[in-house]
Motif scaffolding. Sequence first.
Motif, mmCIF file in Angstrom:
data_model
loop_
_atom_site.group_PDB
_atom_site.id
_atom_site.type_symbol
_atom_site.label_atom_id
_atom_site.label_comp_id
_atom_site.label_asym_id
_atom_site.label_seq_id
_atom_site.Cartn_x
_atom_site.Cartn_y
_atom_site.Cartn_z
ATOM 1 N N ALA A 125 -1.354 8.192 7.073
ATOM 2 C CA ALA A 125 -1.096 6.908 6.421
ATOM 3 C C ALA A 125 0.276 6.412 6.852
ATOM 4 N N CYS A 126 0.312 5.212 7.418
ATOM 5 C CA CYS A 126 1.563 4.668 7.937
ATOM 6 C C CYS A 126 1.905 3.364 7.227
ATOM 7 N N HIS A 127 3.082 3.326 6.630
ATOM 8 C CA HIS A 127 3.594 2.100 6.024
ATOM 9 C C HIS A 127 4.389 1.343 7.085
ATOM 10 N N GLU A 128 3.927 0.187 7.498
ATOM 11 C CA GLU A 128 4.655 -0.642 8.446
ATOM 12 C C GLU A 128 5.460 -1.678 7.659
ATOM 13 N N VAL A 129 6.761 -1.670 7.857
ATOM 14 C CA VAL A 129 7.647 -2.563 7.090
ATOM 15 C C VAL A 129 8.499 -3.376 8.061
ATOM 16 N N TYR A 130 8.824 -4.610 7.654
ATOM 17 C CA TYR A 130 9.453 -5.547 8.567
ATOM 18 C C TYR A 130 10.663 -6.234 7.932
ATOM 19 N N ASP A 131 11.584 -6.647 8.795
ATOM 20 C CA ASP A 131 12.693 -7.481 8.343
ATOM 21 C C ASP A 131 12.199 -8.886 8.024
ATOM 22 N N SER A 132 11.207 -9.347 8.783
ATOM 23 C CA SER A 132 10.775 -10.742 8.675
ATOM 24 C C SER A 132 10.226 -11.096 7.302
ATOM 25 N N GLY A 134 11.009 -8.987 4.563
ATOM 26 C CA GLY A 134 11.859 -8.291 3.597
ATOM 27 C C GLY A 134 11.359 -6.933 3.169
ATOM 28 N N SER A 135 10.185 -6.506 3.659
ATOM 29 C CA SER A 135 9.632 -5.228 3.204
ATOM 30 C C SER A 135 10.416 -4.022 3.714
ATOM 31 N N SER A 136 11.275 -4.222 4.738
ATOM 32 C CA SER A 136 12.077 -3.107 5.257
ATOM 33 C C SER A 136 13.380 -2.913 4.493
ATOM 34 N N ALA A 137 13.673 -3.792 3.538
ATOM 35 C CA ALA A 137 14.900 -3.662 2.751
ATOM 36 C C ALA A 137 14.904 -2.325 2.019
ATOM 37 N N PRO A 138 16.026 -1.625 1.974
ATOM 38 C CA PRO A 138 16.071 -0.285 1.386
ATOM 39 C C PRO A 138 15.507 -0.218 -0.032
ATOM 40 N N GLU A 139 15.824 -1.214 -0.879
ATOM 41 C CA GLU A 139 15.351 -1.148 -2.254
ATOM 42 C C GLU A 139 13.832 -1.285 -2.336
ATOM 43 N N ARG A 140 13.243 -2.114 -1.466
ATOM 44 C CA ARG A 140 11.796 -2.263 -1.477
ATOM 45 C C ARG A 140 11.111 -1.032 -0.893
ATOM 46 N N LEU A 141 11.700 -0.470 0.148
ATOM 47 C CA LEU A 141 11.115 0.736 0.753
ATOM 48 C C LEU A 141 11.238 1.918 -0.209
ATOM 49 N N ARG A 142 12.355 1.999 -0.910
ATOM 50 C CA ARG A 142 12.538 3.059 -1.900
ATOM 51 C C ARG A 142 11.439 2.994 -2.967
ATOM 52 N N GLN A 143 11.138 1.783 -3.427
ATOM 53 C CA GLN A 143 10.090 1.618 -4.443
ATOM 54 C C GLN A 143 8.715 1.909 -3.860
ATOM 55 N N LEU A 144 8.487 1.495 -2.627
ATOM 56 C CA LEU A 144 7.201 1.770 -1.967
ATOM 57 C C LEU A 144 6.936 3.264 -1.892
ATOM 58 N N LEU A 145 7.947 4.028 -1.522
ATOM 59 C CA LEU A 145 7.781 5.475 -1.407
ATOM 60 C C LEU A 145 7.624 6.116 -2.783
ATOM 61 N N ALA A 146 8.334 5.602 -3.781
ATOM 62 C CA ALA A 146 8.176 6.137 -5.138
ATOM 63 C C ALA A 146 6.760 5.897 -5.638
ATOM 64 N N ASP A 147 6.237 4.695 -5.400
ATOM 65 C CA ASP A 147 4.861 4.399 -5.812
ATOM 66 C C ASP A 147 3.873 5.277 -5.055
ATOM 67 N N ASP A 148 4.169 5.526 -3.792
ATOM 68 C CA ASP A 148 3.296 6.362 -2.970
ATOM 69 C C ASP A 148 3.248 7.785 -3.519
ATOM 70 N N ARG A 149 4.387 8.295 -3.948
ATOM 71 C CA ARG A 149 4.435 9.646 -4.506
ATOM 72 C C ARG A 149 3.612 9.742 -5.785
ATOM 73 N N VAL A 150 3.707 8.721 -6.628
ATOM 74 C CA VAL A 150 2.927 8.713 -7.870
ATOM 75 C C VAL A 150 1.439 8.631 -7.565
ATOM 76 N N ARG A 151 1.097 7.754 -6.618
ATOM 77 C CA ARG A 151 -0.311 7.520 -6.294
ATOM 78 C C ARG A 151 -0.970 8.783 -5.744
ATOM 79 N N HIS A 152 -0.207 9.597 -5.008
ATOM 80 C CA HIS A 152 -0.773 10.794 -4.401
ATOM 81 C C HIS A 152 -0.400 12.067 -5.163
#
Length: 295
Positions: A184-191, A193-211
């Motif tokens: 599973a690959c999360h592709e995140v971009y500057d264009s 804003g999904s690559s911003a550290p705070e958004r990526l941090r939340q994405l990974l936290a949600d991923d940990r909960v989900r799995h």
Amino acid sequence: MSLASLPTGTGLEILPEETDARAGALSLDAPVLVHHHERYRYRRLVLRAPDIAARVLPGQFVMITPARAGESWPVLPRPMAVYEADPAAGEITIVYGVVGEGTRRLSGFRPGESLVTVGPLGRPFSLPDRTRSLLVLGRGIGTCSLTMLASQAVDRGLAVTAVASGRHPTAIVGGDAYRAHGIACHEVYDSDGSSAPERLRQLLADDRVRHGNGAGWDAVAVCGSGRLMALARELGRTTDAEVLVAVEARMACGLGYCHGCSAGERSTAAESPLICRDGPVFRLVDHRGEHSTTG
């Protein structure tokens, strides 16, 4: 991942020597099998190099000289991470960005020609024995140092999560390699804003909960971005993960002879680690001498 990208309060620790880069390196004329534009400024180069394909380990690199027989320039080779290796077919794959005169000349080589290639070089990734889950964080061309690690980790039965970061969707590297191995690959971009550290941090936290991975990952590998390295350090401190970083550097020889890729300040009394010989993979530590897992 350049040394200038190291977050404040971190340093590099040399991993145990599992391979002698100079003793194991081979020099050969590698025939070009495939060479084409991928996307953005990136190109895919497939070389026939059976002996290198059989030996290369995740995180190692090769030195490629983009000069034809009889040409006196460019003199210096270019370091290239090995994106994929197929020992059965005797092939290695390089994905690189055209960013200067050397890589521009390299882009002109066609199938049927050969490239002087030296490798495999450098110290590879070495995951702790306790590793059952792995997170890889890559930005742009830096992801090329992580793809072999992720695919071989899956083959060993590890749970792998990948993040591929880029300026925009066409600047992403590695997604194809990850998906080919069921990662599973999360592709995140500057264009967007999904690559911003705070958004990526939340994405990974949600991923940990989900799995159901509330404890986090056992190991985190990172390359290509200071922001991603800072996030990896944070994850190491909060989830007891070992953090490994692949460092990028300009090199003249790739063997430790020229000492041009020293990892430290020029003013230090003793020479600091060389990226080619002591790296390119290091353990991330803080300046108290503790591993990132204890800070």
